[in-house]
Design a protein around this motif. Structure first.
Motif, PDB file in Angstrom:
ATOM      1  N   ASP A 228      37.784  44.954  47.049  1.00 45.57           N
ATOM      2  CA  ASP A 228      38.794  46.129  47.035  1.00 45.57           C
ATOM      3  C   ASP A 228      37.958  47.426  47.525  1.00 45.57           C
TER       4      ASP A 228
ATOM      5  N   ASP B 140      45.259  42.353  45.830  1.00 40.35           N
ATOM      6  CA  ASP B 140      45.798  41.761  47.251  1.00 40.35           C
ATOM      7  C   ASP B 140      47.159  41.171  47.329  1.00 40.35           C
ATOM      8  N   GLU B 141      47.935  41.976  46.976  1.00 39.01           N
ATOM      9  CA  GLU B 141      49.508  41.746  47.229  1.00 39.01           C
ATOM     10  C   GLU B 141      49.952  40.713  46.366  1.00 39.01           C
TER      11      GLU B 141
END
Length: 309
Positions: A309, A257-258
């Motif tokens: 995800d 998630d970055e």
């Protein structure tokens, strides 16, 4: 009560379920946990006799359900992920229809509809049309339809998708109450917190396979000594990821998630090292979140990706 043995299901070249095996005992709330596309819905469609497996067995009370499906169909209630209601009929009329499908008639059916309306908390709205219901009310009526014939085994396929928190909490409490009344439940979800709250046995699936199963405490043992730390930098790349992997005591680290999520054996020491590495690479830390081991950590540890995800 229910045994799934080496189950496979292929759709052409797509392997939806690969070698899935687990056992549901009477009185369980058995959680099937995994992201969308993990194979949960395909597995329960096979258990429900809606799909034939490519290979493998499903035994209900010791008998193969594909040789004789009557026993499990008689005892089974299914709450599908998609709403199975007629929107232009009232809640009462929907329950009346599904009750007739189950073979219930007359005063017996009226009594069950009254009981179900109370269980799902729709007494005051049961005579309203379903297209006037909120999403949460539709979900609750969907559950009620599956309970009319007093099933021994209830399958609930992601029953809280897309609803408000109040309705969600009502459904979770309803699941616990139904289990207290003696119903064995298979509950599929990609919400880790729901499975943690409800289920005494858990099967984690990913990409059509079982990657772990057992009680929550047994699964958390897999990451017992690992602190989970999630870090967001002003810039996240492979360079800083590899640098964090070099820290002594870091077992695993991945971009999620970055940000970067890592596992280590000493949270306080790791935090100091992370700050030092960030300074070394000219990165600014925007946030750090330290978590004790949980099912999310187990999933991330086993797959290298977050549950959603």
């Amino acid at each position: 009560m229910l045994k799934i043995k080496n189950l496979y299901k292929n759709f052409g070249s797509i392997k939806a379920v690969e070698g899935v095996s687990f056992e549901v005992k009477k009185g369980d709330i058995y959680g099937l946990l995994g992201p969308n596309g993990a194979g949960k819905s395909t597995t329960i469609s096979i258990i429900s006799t809606l799909l034939q497996p490519t290979s493998g067995e499903v035994l209900y009370e010791g008998s193969n359900i594909f040789l004789d499906s009557k026993p499990i169909r008689r005892d089974l209630g299914i709450v599908p992920q998609d709403i199975a209601l007629y929107p232009t009929l009232t809640g009462y009329e929907n329950l009346l229809f599904w009750g007739n499908v189950y073979g219930l008639k007359g005063s017996q059916l009226k009594k069950r509809i009254s009981e179900i309306s109370d269980i799902v908390g729709l007494n005051e709205r049961i005579k309203d049309r379903v297209d006037k219901y909120s999403g949460g009310m539709k979900r609750r009526l969907n559950i009620g339809a599956a309970l009319l014939h007093m099933p021994k085994l209830l399958i609930m396929d992601e029953p809280t998708v897309g609803i408000d928190p109040q309705s969600r909490n009502h459904i979770l409490d309803t699941v616990l109450e139904l289990n207290k009344q003696g119903i064995t439940i298979i509950y599929t979800s990609h919400y880790m917190e729901e499975v943690e709250y409800l289920c005494n046995q858990i099967c984690i699936m990913d990409e059509g396979k079982v990657i772990a199963l057992g009680r929550k405490s047994e699964l958390v043992e897999l990451v017992k000594e690992k602190t989970q730390i999630s870090i967001r930098f002003d810039k996240t790349d492979v360079c800083v990821l590899n640098s964090l992997k070099e820290i002594r005591g870091v077992f695993d680290a991945n971009i999620v998630d970055e940000g970067i999520t890592l596992f280590g054996d000493n949270g306080d020491t790791l935090l100091a090292e992370i700050i030092a590495k960030a300074t070394e690479h000219g990165r600014r830390i925007e946030s750090i979140d330290v978590k004790k081991p949980n099912l999310e950590a187990v999933f991330l540890h086993l797959t290298g990706k977050a549950l959603r995800d």
